[in-house]
Design an enzyme around this catalytic site. Structure first.
Site, PDB file in Angstrom:
ATOM      1  N   ILE A 141       1.764  -0.694   6.262  1.00  0.00           N
ATOM      2  CA  ILE A 141       1.324  -1.324   7.539  1.00  0.00           C
ATOM      3  C   ILE A 141      -0.142  -1.456   7.864  1.00  0.00           C
ATOM      4  O   ILE A 141      -0.444  -1.884   8.909  1.00  0.00           O
ATOM      5  CB  ILE A 141       1.701  -0.094   8.687  1.00  0.00           C
ATOM      6  CG1 ILE A 141       1.123   1.080   8.371  1.00  0.00           C
ATOM      7  CG2 ILE A 141       3.322  -0.041   8.610  1.00  0.00           C
ATOM      8  CD1 ILE A 141       1.158   2.367   9.408  1.00  0.00           C
TER       9      ILE A 141
ATOM     10  N   CYS B 234       0.911  -1.228   0.142  1.00  0.00           N
ATOM     11  CA  CYS B 234       0.028   0.154  -0.052  1.00  0.00           C
ATOM     12  C   CYS B 234       0.876   1.092  -0.026  1.00  0.00           C
ATOM     13  O   CYS B 234       1.828   1.111  -0.722  1.00  0.00           O
ATOM     14  CB  CYS B 234      -0.941  -0.059   1.055  1.00  0.00           C
ATOM     15  SG  CYS B 234      -0.251  -0.360   2.704  1.00  0.00           S
TER      16      CYS B 234
END
Length: 422
Positions: A338, A334
Site C-alpha cells: 500500500i 513491499c
C-alpha cells in the site's frame, strides 16, 4: 460503456427556513453579490450571506432556475466531492476538482493554482476562460449552512471559495450541497450507469476527493495524514488495511502491484507470467532467489517519513523496463502493498506514461483502491513530477525549494495506449 441518465423531476418538501431562503433567492441572478436580494428576504437567499461572517451561498432553487433559463451559460459549477462520487452522479455542466491529500497544504499556503488541480485539459481551459466572467458555484455533498469559526481548520470548500473570491471571482457555495439539489431537481443531475460499478449500488469512497478533507496548520511529518484502519500494522509501523486483494493487481499488462504474500506464491507468479520481482523492503527475504527462475532487485527502504525512496526511482524504473523488454511480468511489492511499492509504481507511470502525479496516483487507485503511500513519499513524488516537467505551467515554485532525490533520466516516454497494449 457509460450511459448518462437524467432522473425524472423529483420535488421534496422544504422546511420553513429552507423555503424562506429559496424565496429570497428567487429574484437573485448570477453575478449578484451578497446582500443584493430585495425585500424582506434580502441577505438570506442564494446571493447573500446568512449572517455576519458567513460565507456567501446560493440556493438549490436559484441554481435550478439558472440551468433552466440559461443552460448554465453564465455559470461555472465546481464539484468538490471525491472523483468516484462525481463519476457516479453530478450536476450537469459541473467540473470535478480532485487532488491528492499532500497538495492540500500547498493549497492552503496559496502556491497551488486552482486550475492546476483540474485533471481534464478541456475543463482547465473552461475554468481559465470563465472563472472571472461567470458566477462560480462550488458544492460538496451536503453543506447547508457554513460560518467559519476563528482558529478552526478551514475546509477545502471554504479554502477554495475564499481563494476564488480573493482572486476577484464571484464565487459562492451551494446551500445544502449535491444531496439537496439532487433530491429536489434530479432532472438536472447526470448519472453514469456502469455495469462494473459497485455491485451494491452505493457510490464508492475515495481518499483523493476534496469534500471532507481538512487542512491543519501544524508542521507534522505527515504520518497523521494517513487515514487507514488501525486494526493492523506493518512490522515497521505502517498501518495495513483489514481487506486486501487476494492476488497482485495488474497495473499494466506486464506490471503487477502486490504484497509480500504474493511474492512467495509460485502459483500466482506462474499464472501471471511474473519472472521479475522488485522487493521494496529492507528485511523481507527473496523467497526463490537461489532457484535461478526469478530475477530479483531489492530496495532497502522502510515505510518511514525519514526514508529517501526517490533516490532509487531510476534503478527501479530501469528494472521494470528490463522485464518489459524481455516480455516478462514484474511484481513490485513491499510488505502490505500500500505504500512503498505503490510509490515506485506511481513513479514509473509518471515517467513512462508522462502522467502528472495526480493522474498517475488516480490510475493506480482505480486498479487497487486501498493504496496509501506515506506523506513523505508523496512529497518525493511531487518533487519527481517537477523534475519530469509534468507540473501545470501555472504552478510556480520558489527556487529555494529542496529536491530530495537523484535526478532520473527523462527519456523513453511512451503514450498510454502503447504501454497498455504491450
Amino acid at each position: 460503456m457509460k450511459n448518462q441518465l437524467r432522473g425524472p423531476p423529483v420535488r421534496a418538501h422544504m422546511s420553513t427556513s429552507g423555503a424562506a431562503a429559496a424565496a429570497a433567492a428567487g429574484g437573485t441572478r448570477a453575478g449578484s453579490e451578497p446582500g443584493a436580494g430585495s425585500g424582506s428576504g434580502a441577505g438570506i437567499g442564494a446571493g447573500a450571506t446568512t449572517g455576519a461572517g458567513a460565507m456567501p451561498c446560493k440556493s438549490a432553487e436559484w441554481l435550478q432556475e439558472e440551468l433552466e433559463a440559461r443552460g448554465g451559460a453564465s455559470l461555472l459549477l465546481l464539484d468538490c466531492r471525491p472523483h468516484e462520487l462525481f463519476e457516479s452522479s453530478h450536476i450537469e455542466t459541473a467540473i470535478n476538482l480532485a487532488i491528492p491529500g499532500l497538495m492540500l497544504r500547498r493549497l492552503r499556503k496559496g502556491n497551488l493554482p486552482i486550475r492546476s488541480i483540474i485533471p481534464n485539459h478541456a475543463d482547465k481551459e473552461r475554468f481559465a476562460t470563465r472563472c472571472k466572467a461567470a458566477t462560480v458555484l462550488l458544492y460538496d455533498e451536503a453543506t447547508a449552512e457554513w460560518q467559519p469559526e476563528p482558529g478552526a481548520p478551514a475546509s477545502v470548500l471554504g479554502l477554495l471559495l475564499q481563494k476564488l473570491r480573493d482572486d476577484g471571482c464571484q464565487a459562492y457555495y451551494l446551500q445544502g450541497g449535491f444531496n439537496k439539489f439532487q433530491t429536489e431537481y434530479s432532472e438536472h443531475c447526470e448519472t453514469n450507469v456502469d455495469s462494473s460499478s459497485s455491485p451494491s449500488g452505493s457510490p464508492p469512497t475515495s481518499v483523493l476527493g476534496l469534500g471532507g478533507l481538512r487542512i491543519s496548520s501544524d508542521c507534522s511529518d505527515g504520518e497523521s495524514d494517513r487515514e487507514l484502519p488501525s486494526s493492523a500494522t506493518e512490522s515497521d509501523g505502517s498501518p495495513v488495511p483489514s481487506s486486501q486483494p487476494a492476488f497482485p493487481v495488474q497495473i499494466l499488462p506486464y506490471l503487477y502491484l502486490g504484497c509480500a504474500k504474493d511474492s512467495t506464491n509460485l502459483d500466482v507468479l506462474g499464472k501471471y507470467g511474473i519472472k521479475y520481482i522488485l522487493n521494496v523492503t529492507p528485511n523481507l527475504p527473496n523467497a526463490f532467489e537461489h532457484g535461478g527462475e526469478f530475477t530479483y532487485k531489492q530496495i532497502p527502504i522502510s515505510d518511514h517519513w525519514s526514508q529517501n525512496l526517490s533516490q532509487f526511482f531510476p534503478e527501479a524504473i530501469s528494472f521494470i523496463d528490463e522485464a518489459r523488454s524481455k516480455k516478462c511480468g514484474v511484481l513490485v511489492h513491499c510488505l502490505a502493498g500500500i505504500s512503498r511499492s505503490v510509490t515506485v509504481t506511481v513513479a514509473y507511470l509518471m515517467q513512462k506514461m508522462n502522467l502528472s502525479l495526480n493522474d498517475a496516483y488516480d490510475f493506480v487507485k482505480r486498479k487497487k483502491s486501498n493504496i496509501s503511500p506515506n506523506f513523505n513519499f508523496m512529497g518525493q513524488l511531487l518533487d519527481f513530477e517537477r523534475t519530469l516537467g509534468l507540473s501545470s505551467p501555472c504552478d510556480n515554485h520558489a527556487p529555494s525549494e529542496q529536491l530530495y532525490f537523484s535526478t532520473p533520466t527523462n527519456h523513453n516516454l511512451f503514450p498510454i495506449n502503447t504501454l497498455e497494449s504491450t
